[in-house]
Scaffold this motif. Structure first.
Motif, PDB file in Angstrom:
ATOM      1  N   GLY A 113      11.118   4.474 -10.457  1.00  0.00           N
ATOM      2  CA  GLY A 113      10.409   5.368  -9.825  1.00  0.00           C
ATOM      3  C   GLY A 113      11.486   6.431  -9.132  1.00  0.00           C
ATOM      4  O   GLY A 113      11.036   7.016  -7.890  1.00  0.00           O
ATOM      5  N   GLY A 114      12.454   6.681  -9.769  1.00  0.00           N
ATOM      6  CA  GLY A 114      13.300   7.772  -9.194  1.00  0.00           C
ATOM      7  C   GLY A 114      13.159   9.060  -9.993  1.00  0.00           C
ATOM      8  O   GLY A 114      12.775   8.882 -11.030  1.00  0.00           O
ATOM      9  N   ASP A 135      19.403  -6.233  -5.518  1.00  0.00           N
ATOM     10  CA  ASP A 135      18.263  -5.389  -5.700  1.00  0.00           C
ATOM     11  C   ASP A 135      18.233  -3.962  -4.903  1.00  0.00           C
ATOM     12  O   ASP A 135      17.164  -3.041  -4.938  1.00  0.00           O
ATOM     13  N   GLU A 136      19.125  -4.074  -3.910  1.00  0.00           N
ATOM     14  CA  GLU A 136      19.530  -2.657  -3.324  1.00  0.00           C
ATOM     15  C   GLU A 136      19.854  -1.754  -4.303  1.00  0.00           C
ATOM     16  O   GLU A 136      19.600  -0.470  -3.904  1.00  0.00           O
ATOM     17  N   TYR A 137      20.178  -1.826  -5.398  1.00  0.00           N
ATOM     18  CA  TYR A 137      20.528  -1.121  -6.429  1.00  0.00           C
ATOM     19  C   TYR A 137      19.347  -0.124  -6.880  1.00  0.00           C
ATOM     20  O   TYR A 137      19.116   0.984  -6.954  1.00  0.00           O
ATOM     21  N   SER A 138      18.292  -0.853  -7.229  1.00  0.00           N
ATOM     22  CA  SER A 138      16.971  -0.618  -7.515  1.00  0.00           C
ATOM     23  C   SER A 138      16.375   0.266  -6.317  1.00  0.00           C
ATOM     24  O   SER A 138      15.578   1.280  -6.436  1.00  0.00           O
ATOM     25  N   LYS A 139      16.585  -0.385  -5.175  1.00  0.00           N
ATOM     26  CA  LYS A 139      16.048   0.329  -4.007  1.00  0.00           C
ATOM     27  C   LYS A 139      16.479   1.767  -3.765  1.00  0.00           C
ATOM     28  O   LYS A 139      15.698   2.821  -3.348  1.00  0.00           O
ATOM     29  N   ALA A 140      17.901   1.898  -3.825  1.00  0.00           N
ATOM     30  CA  ALA A 140      18.453   3.217  -3.788  1.00  0.00           C
ATOM     31  C   ALA A 140      18.034   4.153  -4.728  1.00  0.00           C
ATOM     32  O   ALA A 140      17.901   5.444  -4.429  1.00  0.00           O
ATOM     33  N   LEU A 141      17.620   3.722  -6.015  1.00  0.00           N
ATOM     34  CA  LEU A 141      17.256   4.789  -7.143  1.00  0.00           C
ATOM     35  C   LEU A 141      16.047   5.213  -6.812  1.00  0.00           C
ATOM     36  O   LEU A 141      15.609   6.444  -7.031  1.00  0.00           O
ATOM     37  N   ARG A 142      15.129   4.518  -6.032  1.00  0.00           N
ATOM     38  CA  ARG A 142      13.712   4.789  -5.376  1.00  0.00           C
ATOM     39  C   ARG A 142      14.125   5.561  -4.248  1.00  0.00           C
ATOM     40  O   ARG A 142      13.143   6.549  -3.991  1.00  0.00           O
ATOM     41  N   ALA A 143      14.860   5.311  -3.196  1.00  0.00           N
ATOM     42  CA  ALA A 143      15.172   6.029  -2.180  1.00  0.00           C
ATOM     43  C   ALA A 143      15.732   7.499  -2.410  1.00  0.00           C
ATOM     44  O   ALA A 143      15.283   8.492  -1.493  1.00  0.00           O
ATOM     45  N   GLU A 170      11.094  14.158 -21.619  1.00  0.00           N
ATOM     46  CA  GLU A 170      10.622  15.452 -21.811  1.00  0.00           C
ATOM     47  C   GLU A 170      11.342  16.328 -20.681  1.00  0.00           C
ATOM     48  O   GLU A 170      10.740  15.819 -19.397  1.00  0.00           O
ATOM     49  N   GLU A 171      12.087  16.956 -20.939  1.00  0.00           N
ATOM     50  CA  GLU A 171      12.679  18.038 -20.009  1.00  0.00           C
ATOM     51  C   GLU A 171      11.681  18.678 -19.154  1.00  0.00           C
ATOM     52  O   GLU A 171      10.931  19.598 -19.688  1.00  0.00           O
ATOM     53  N   GLY A 172      11.973  18.597 -17.656  1.00  0.00           N
ATOM     54  CA  GLY A 172      11.106  19.368 -16.846  1.00  0.00           C
ATOM     55  C   GLY A 172       9.778  18.662 -16.699  1.00  0.00           C
ATOM     56  O   GLY A 172       9.046  19.215 -15.854  1.00  0.00           O
ATOM     57  N   LYS A 173       9.329  17.443 -17.507  1.00  0.00           N
ATOM     58  CA  LYS A 173       8.192  17.069 -17.419  1.00  0.00           C
ATOM     59  C   LYS A 173       8.414  15.609 -16.998  1.00  0.00           C
ATOM     60  O   LYS A 173       7.632  14.973 -16.014  1.00  0.00           O
ATOM     61  N   ASP A 192       8.995  19.324  -3.502  1.00  0.00           N
ATOM     62  CA  ASP A 192       8.636  17.705  -3.666  1.00  0.00           C
ATOM     63  C   ASP A 192       7.733  17.611  -4.603  1.00  0.00           C
ATOM     64  O   ASP A 192       7.517  16.523  -5.198  1.00  0.00           O
ATOM     65  N   ASP A 193       6.607  18.451  -4.392  1.00  0.00           N
ATOM     66  CA  ASP A 193       5.204  17.761  -5.146  1.00  0.00           C
ATOM     67  C   ASP A 193       5.698  18.025  -6.729  1.00  0.00           C
ATOM     68  O   ASP A 193       5.388  17.074  -7.688  1.00  0.00           O
ATOM     69  N   ILE A 194       6.581  19.028  -7.263  1.00  0.00           N
ATOM     70  CA  ILE A 194       6.671  18.728  -8.697  1.00  0.00           C
ATOM     71  C   ILE A 194       7.726  17.612  -8.750  1.00  0.00           C
ATOM     72  O   ILE A 194       7.709  16.935  -9.853  1.00  0.00           O
ATOM     73  N   ARG A 195       8.763  17.494  -8.025  1.00  0.00           N
ATOM     74  CA  ARG A 195       9.545  16.589  -8.107  1.00  0.00           C
ATOM     75  C   ARG A 195       8.521  15.046  -8.182  1.00  0.00           C
ATOM     76  O   ARG A 195       9.003  14.212  -8.884  1.00  0.00           O
ATOM     77  N   GLN A 196       7.834  14.720  -7.330  1.00  0.00           N
ATOM     78  CA  GLN A 196       6.918  13.691  -7.288  1.00  0.00           C
ATOM     79  C   GLN A 196       6.062  13.607  -8.636  1.00  0.00           C
ATOM     80  O   GLN A 196       5.919  12.426  -9.244  1.00  0.00           O
ATOM     81  N   THR A 197       5.614  14.504  -9.286  1.00  0.00           N
ATOM     82  CA  THR A 197       5.003  14.649 -10.549  1.00  0.00           C
ATOM     83  C   THR A 197       5.800  14.206 -11.643  1.00  0.00           C
ATOM     84  O   THR A 197       5.452  13.401 -12.369  1.00  0.00           O
TER      85      THR A 197
END
Length: 347
Positions: A270-271, A235-243, A286-289, A311-316
């Motif tokens: 959630g990566g 499950d560290e695989y999934s955690k790393a993709l999130r981290a 969709e690219e950029g979205k 960071d804000d754009i990345r989180q969106t």
């Protein structure tokens, strides 16, 4: 509905096992045969090498999966399996499939593989002889349909890659996990020259990259801005993709891929996915979205720098990518349900 599920059931991050989990959600009447409950023998490796050189030599079936299948078939009496799902059955023999057809004429025999089965390095002599005996083939490679038909496939359908919702989902991470598994830019996977060149280009231009991988990645442990760690498969695989702030998604050139398992898994965890630009990637997110893409090392560098500073754009984009996974039904459960319905509704 009664199903026999055949494939590699080892490990926890194994996508074949994840597809089996999805099948168990569709029916309570399911039996299983593990084609990989024994390690590869020397003879298996030798037979595979000889086949790659062009010799028509079958792969040995050390776990005796063929015998297990026939034993289960004979034990069913008149209570036939509706579907026998065979996941990359490179050690399944044509005699086994012919026996199934003779004893259970109404049973649908299904072949699924996440690999390019039109290429010899993914095939076996066993598999080549079985191709015409399957009622349907499912492939994640949209560009091999005609080739598979020329190899004898009676019916073949394309399906996108999938993610396992019980394994690939946004994990809640501790500070320690975020620091240990995460970083600015990350990649999890095997070494290939093109992806290595791209990662070295980032490192040379001041972007810090963390790679979880083994083999030839170990030759790059002393590169500035590059951290190489052993591969992760739990499950560290999934955690790393999130981290990771940015997760790189490269495609296997040897398979001519247009999408890969990570194409689904990164957004589902959630990566933030920064992937090679292909027509299939563009149709999936969709690219950029919902994700973003690159077609050159220069574009990759520019986008890494941009998203690390925004960071804000990345989180969106992360939230939109996760939403797309769910709305478009990219999970194993949704995808397997579509495929099983396609098998059963074919008249």
């Amino acid at each position: 509905m009664k199903i026999l599920s055949v494939g590699n059931m080892n490990g926890t991050s194994n996508t074949c096992l994840h597809r089996h989990w999805a099948l168990t959600k569709l029916t309570t009447k399911i039996d299983v045969v593990n084609t990989r409950d024994k390690k590869f023998t020397i003879w298996y490796k030798l037979a595979n090498r000889l086949f790659q050189y062009g010799f028509p030599i079958r792969l040995p079936d050390s776990p005796k999966a063929n015998k297990q299948i026939l034993k289960l078939i004979n034990a069913t009496g008149n209570d036939y399996y509706d579907i026998i799902w065979i996941d990359k059955g490179i050690t399944i023999n044509p005699e086994t499939l012919r026996c199934i057809k003779r004893l259970c004429p109404s049973t649908k025999i299904v072949s699924y593989s996440p690999d390019n089965m039109a290429l010899r390095h993914n095939q076996s002599q066993n598999y080549l002889k079985c191709i015409p005996l399957y009622d349907i083939h499912f492939t994640t490679k949209s560009y091999i349909l005609d080739k598979m038909k020329s190899l004898g496939a009676k019916r073949i359908e394309f399906t996108n890659k999938h993610y396992e919702s019980s394994f690939h989902y946004p994990r809640t991470l501790t500070i320690e996990e975020t620091e240990r598994l995460g970083g600015d830019v990350g990649f999890i996977g095997a070494w290939e020259k093109e992806r290595c060149d791209s990662i070295l280009f980032l490192a040379e231009n001041g972007v810090k990259v963390k790679v979880f991988g083994d083999g030839r990645w170990n030759n790059y442990r002393n590169i500035k801005n590059l951290e190489v760690l052993p591969g992760i498969f739990t499950d560290e695989y999934s955690k790393a993709l999130r981290a990771f702030k940015i997760s790189l998604c490269f495609l296997r050139k040897i398979n001519h891929d247009l999408q890969t398992s990570r194409s689904m898994e990164i957004p589902a965890c959630g990566g933030f996915m920064l992937a090679e630009r292909t027509i299939e990637h563009l149709s999936l997110f969709e690219e950029g979205k919902e994700a973003d893409y690159f077609s050159s090392n220069e574009e990759l560098l520019n986008k890494c720098q941009y998203y690390l500073e925004n960071d804000d754009i990345r989180q969106t984009i992360i939230l939109e990518g996760l939403k797309r996974c769910k709305l478009s039904g990219y999970s194993n459960e949704d995808s397997m349900n579509r495929m099983i319905n396609s098998v059963l509704n074919d008249d």
